[in-house]
Design an enzyme around this catalytic site. Structure first.
Site, PDB file in Angstrom:
ATOM      1  N   LYS A  22      -9.741   1.743  11.833  1.00 41.13           N
ATOM      2  CA  LYS A  22      -8.416   1.719  11.841  1.00 41.13           C
ATOM      3  C   LYS A  22      -7.990   2.852  11.837  1.00 41.13           C
ATOM      4  O   LYS A  22      -6.725   3.994  12.243  1.00 41.13           O
ATOM      5  CB  LYS A  22      -7.798   0.835  12.194  1.00 41.13           C
ATOM      6  N   ASN A  23      -8.067   3.305  10.218  1.00 44.22           N
ATOM      7  CA  ASN A  23      -7.347   4.127   9.132  1.00 44.22           C
ATOM      8  C   ASN A  23      -7.607   5.621   9.861  1.00 44.22           C
ATOM      9  O   ASN A  23      -6.981   6.416   8.958  1.00 44.22           O
ATOM     10  CB  ASN A  23      -6.976   3.853   8.458  1.00 44.22           C
ATOM     11  N   CYS A 116       3.262  -3.935   9.822  1.00 42.60           N
ATOM     12  CA  CYS A 116       3.396  -5.176   8.637  1.00 42.60           C
ATOM     13  C   CYS A 116       4.202  -5.345   7.776  1.00 42.60           C
ATOM     14  O   CYS A 116       5.375  -4.157   7.666  1.00 42.60           O
ATOM     15  CB  CYS A 116       1.981  -4.737   7.395  1.00 42.60           C
ATOM     16  N   ARG A 123       8.874  -0.323   5.021  1.00 43.82           N
ATOM     17  CA  ARG A 123       8.237   0.618   4.670  1.00 43.82           C
ATOM     18  C   ARG A 123       9.113   2.296   4.606  1.00 43.82           C
ATOM     19  O   ARG A 123       9.328   2.658   5.991  1.00 43.82           O
ATOM     20  CB  ARG A 123       6.617   1.254   5.579  1.00 43.82           C
ATOM     21  N   ASP A 306      -5.932  -2.352   0.536  1.00 44.40           N
ATOM     22  CA  ASP A 306      -6.368  -3.462   1.865  1.00 44.40           C
ATOM     23  C   ASP A 306      -7.480  -4.067   1.757  1.00 44.40           C
ATOM     24  O   ASP A 306      -7.850  -5.243   1.911  1.00 44.40           O
ATOM     25  CB  ASP A 306      -6.564  -1.710   2.458  1.00 44.40           C
ATOM     26  N   ARG A 399      -4.902  -6.391  15.324  1.00 43.00           N
ATOM     27  CA  ARG A 399      -4.589  -5.275  15.160  1.00 43.00           C
ATOM     28  C   ARG A 399      -5.288  -4.284  15.124  1.00 43.00           C
ATOM     29  O   ARG A 399      -5.363  -3.639  14.772  1.00 43.00           O
ATOM     30  CB  ARG A 399      -2.827  -5.388  14.525  1.00 43.00           C
TER      31      ARG A 399
HETATM   32  C1  EPZ Z   1      -1.834   3.438   4.705  1.00 41.43           C
HETATM   33  O1  EPZ Z   1      -0.589   3.255   5.068  1.00 41.43           O
HETATM   34  C2  EPZ Z   1      -2.474   2.779   5.277  1.00 41.43           C
HETATM   35  N1  EPZ Z   1      -2.503   2.379   6.626  1.00 41.43           N
HETATM   36  C3  EPZ Z   1      -2.744   0.825   4.496  1.00 41.43           C
HETATM   37  O2  EPZ Z   1      -2.792   0.221   5.090  1.00 41.43           O
HETATM   38  C4  EPZ Z   1      -2.963   0.770   3.102  1.00 41.43           C
HETATM   39  O3  EPZ Z   1      -2.937   0.303   2.563  1.00 41.43           O
HETATM   40  C5  EPZ Z   1      -2.278   2.523   2.553  1.00 41.43           C
HETATM   41  O4  EPZ Z   1      -2.152   3.633   3.186  1.00 41.43           O
HETATM   42  C6  EPZ Z   1      -2.619   2.728   0.863  1.00 41.43           C
HETATM   43  O5  EPZ Z   1      -4.422   2.749   0.903  1.00 41.43           O
HETATM   44  C7  EPZ Z   1      -3.324   3.767   7.354  1.00 41.43           C
HETATM   45  O6  EPZ Z   1      -3.898   4.446   7.199  1.00 41.43           O
HETATM   46  C8  EPZ Z   1      -2.263   3.823   8.798  1.00 41.43           C
HETATM   47  P1  EPZ Z   1       1.151   4.898   1.660  1.00 41.43           P
HETATM   48  P2  EPZ Z   1       0.807   4.382   4.170  1.00 41.43           P
HETATM   49  O7  EPZ Z   1       2.178   5.953   2.770  1.00 41.43           O
HETATM   50  O8  EPZ Z   1       0.622   5.555   4.493  1.00 41.43           O
HETATM   51  C9  EPZ Z   1       5.304   4.622  -0.850  1.00 41.43           C
HETATM   52  C10 EPZ Z   1      -3.784  -0.968   6.665  1.00 41.43           C
HETATM   53  O9  EPZ Z   1      -3.627  -2.385   6.154  1.00 41.43           O
HETATM   54  N2  EPZ Z   1       6.370   5.305   0.423  1.00 41.43           N
HETATM   55  O10 EPZ Z   1      -0.125   5.114   0.830  1.00 41.43           O
HETATM   56  O11 EPZ Z   1       1.726   4.239   5.219  1.00 41.43           O
HETATM   57  C11 EPZ Z   1       5.029   3.239   0.368  1.00 41.43           C
HETATM   58  O12 EPZ Z   1       5.646   2.629   0.157  1.00 41.43           O
HETATM   59  C12 EPZ Z   1      -2.543  -0.855   6.433  1.00 41.43           C
HETATM   60  O13 EPZ Z   1      -4.893  -1.152   7.382  1.00 41.43           O
HETATM   61  C13 EPZ Z   1       7.097   5.989   0.304  1.00 41.43           C
HETATM   62  O14 EPZ Z   1       7.457   5.583  -1.045  1.00 41.43           O
HETATM   63  O15 EPZ Z   1       0.674   4.018   2.652  1.00 41.43           O
HETATM   64  C14 EPZ Z   1       3.538   2.478  -1.056  1.00 41.43           C
HETATM   65  O16 EPZ Z   1       4.342   2.036  -1.732  1.00 41.43           O
HETATM   66  C15 EPZ Z   1      -1.902  -1.562   5.206  1.00 41.43           C
HETATM   67  N3  EPZ Z   1       7.763   6.736   0.825  1.00 41.43           N
HETATM   68  C16 EPZ Z   1       3.349   3.986  -1.353  1.00 41.43           C
HETATM   69  O17 EPZ Z   1       4.345   5.111  -0.772  1.00 41.43           O
HETATM   70  C17 EPZ Z   1       7.129   6.823   1.945  1.00 41.43           C
HETATM   71  O18 EPZ Z   1       7.737   7.983   2.078  1.00 41.43           O
HETATM   72  C18 EPZ Z   1       1.154   4.359  -0.663  1.00 41.43           C
HETATM   73  O19 EPZ Z   1       2.037   4.168   0.806  1.00 41.43           O
HETATM   74  C19 EPZ Z   1       5.808   7.118   2.127  1.00 41.43           C
HETATM   75  C20 EPZ Z   1       5.371   5.773   1.343  1.00 41.43           C
END
Ligand code: EPZ
Length: 422
Positions: A22-23, A116, A123, A306, A399
């Site tokens: 998916k990702n 989510c 987010r 995840d 999803r």
């Molecule tokens: C990706 O989300 C995945 N989603 C998530 O999978 C996964 O949990 C996550 O990476 C971590 O591995 C997709 O790829 C579509 P992050 P992402 O930005 O990129 C903070 C699932 O279940 N952050 O790596 O959105 C954020 O709040 C989903 O498939 C900021 O602060 O996650 C988090 O604490 C859930 N500012 C941390 O970074 C920003 O601008 C890591 O989030 C962006 C992120």
């Protein structure tokens, strides 16, 4: 809304095939905006989030042809430079459309991404907006949407103050057509990132270092047609491995890449959970007893956040206490209340840590799935539990898991999907 009805403790065995990641798919689809030529994607999972992403592409003027798991996409002309709340509000990865639209059209309008409710109440996307500013874009934050403009994006040097998967992918896409060179530092290293870079390079992009903390991109004028074969979903792979161990079933997981879940398999070895691996398969042997093991989620190649929710169910069946430390998101342990309702012995130490004492007998309950990973966790708990479990809001599960009830029934699970009017 539909729901699942599960009768627990059915004997499970057999094989389950992993679908396309998916990702990975949710980035490869918007990446098609970067080229005027046709993109062909193989091994596309058939899930709600990819349906929403393809709907967004059609809103933007894409011609889409879908034959089972093969999708052809072409955007000769962008029909508009914004994405609507209607569809984008349904999944977080809608944010992945901003960078390619900005890179191609020089302007993009989009609402805050949905999906989510993990991480802080909303987010955050501050690292995306700062990155676009670093490339010379003007970012206006309006009441309910963002408006970003840049006649031309300029290469830059950008350090991610937090490691972000989609932030890394977004900046990589934005830099491909920028003027000059970009250096991204403190990048995420999830396997989906080097795969995306490899395919974009085949289309004429010039990216090096994807999969390491430093990615360098040399801007080019345009990129050509491309073909993507989506890699197996490592989170499905890990989820099914945990399901097998937690239900003490012998299950072979096929069409997967065991090396992408080395963090989980290394922990299984310490827990006495035996398994065999091949190039694209993994067989879990039913454990007699499960040694508890403390886990701490971490960016790749560490233990993936995840897999944290499904892993907590395994911890309820271990002989002793396990500490689960969720370091990535603020709200990703809230679902453990549901496990406690089912009979698990769980102590919430703080929003990031729980202690789980096992083994516990679990009992069927009426539950609602808050997000896709907690949703699949409820299914695993229901398969172990005595009695009947009802899980509502299964859109969240659909999803990210294609035909999950069909695939689990093939293993012997007693799971029914009940459509309801509302
Ligand atoms: C990706 O989300 C995945 N989603 C998530 O999978 C996964 O949990 C996550 O990476 C971590 O591995 C997709 O790829 C579509 P992050 P992402 O930005 O990129 C903070 C699932 O279940 N952050 O790596 O959105 C954020 O709040 C989903 O498939 C900021 O602060 O996650 C988090 O604490 C859930 N500012 C941390 O970074 C920003 O601008 C890591 O989030 C962006 C992120």
């Amino acid at each position: 809304m539909s729901k699942f009805i599960i009768q627990g403790q059915a004997k499970l065995s057999g094989e389950i095939e992993v679908k396309g990641a998916k990702n990975a798919a949710l980035k490869i689809i918007p990446a098609a905006i970067l080229s005027r030529e046709k993109i062909t994607i193989y091994n596309m999972p058939n899930i709600e989030d990819t349906d929403r992403a393809l709907e967004l592409m059609e809103e933007l003027g894409a011609e889409i042809k879908r034959t089972n798991a093969t999708v052809e996409i072409q955007i000769k002309e962008l029909s508009k430079n914004g994405i609507s709340e209607k569809t984008s509000g349904k999944f977080r990865a809608s944010i992945m459309f901003a960078a390619p639209i900005l890179a191609r059209a020089g302007e993009v309008k989009f609402p805050h991404p949905g999906g989510c409710v993990l991480g802080a109440a909303t987010r955050p996307i501050d690292l995306f907006l700062d990155g676009f500013r670093a490339m010379g874009a003007e970012v206006k934050e309006k009441e309910d949407h963002y408006h970003i403009k840049a006649k031309k994006l300029n290469g830059c040097e950008y350090f991610f103050t937090t490691v972000t998967v989609t932030g890394t992918e977004a900046m990589m896409m934005a830099a491909i057509l920028a003027e000059g060179n970009t250096v991204l530092k403190n990048c995420a290293m999830e396997p989906e990132i080097p795969v995306l870079a490899e395919y974009l390079n085949r289309q004429g992009a010039r990216i090096i270092g994807a999969g390491t903390p430093t990615i360098k991109i040399e801007g080019v004028k345009e990129i050509k047609a491309g073909k993507f074969n989506i890699i197996p979903d490592r989170i499905e792979t890990g989820t099914f491995a945990i399901l097998a161990a937690a239900t003490k079933s012998e299950i072979k997981i096929t069409n997967c890449n065991p090396s992408h879940i080395e963090s989980l398999l290394s922990i299984f070895t310490k827990q006495g959970i035996k398994f065999e691996t091949g190039e694209d398969w993994l067989r879990i042997m039913p454990p007699k007893n499960i040694t508890p093991y403390n886990i701490k989620t971490h960016e790749y190649p560490g233990f993936p956040t995840d897999l944290q929710s499904p892993y907590t169910v395994l911890a309820t069946q271990a002989n002793g206490s396990s500490l689960i430390h969720e370091t990535i998101y603020e709200r990703r342990l809230l679902f453990t209340d549901m496990l406690a309702q089912m009979g698990a012995d769980i102590i919430m130490c703080d929003p990031h840590r729980v202690v789980i004492n096992g083994p516990s007998k679990l009992y069927g309950r009426k539950l609602t799935s808050p997000d896709l990973r907690a949703g699949i966790t409820m299914i695993i708990a229901a398969l172990i539990a005595e009695g009947e479990t009802e899980i509502d809001n299964i859109y969240q599960i659909d999803r990210g898991y294609e035909d999950i009830d069909g695939r689990l029934r093939a293993l012997g699970a007693d799971i029914k999907r009940i459509g309801t009017l509302l």
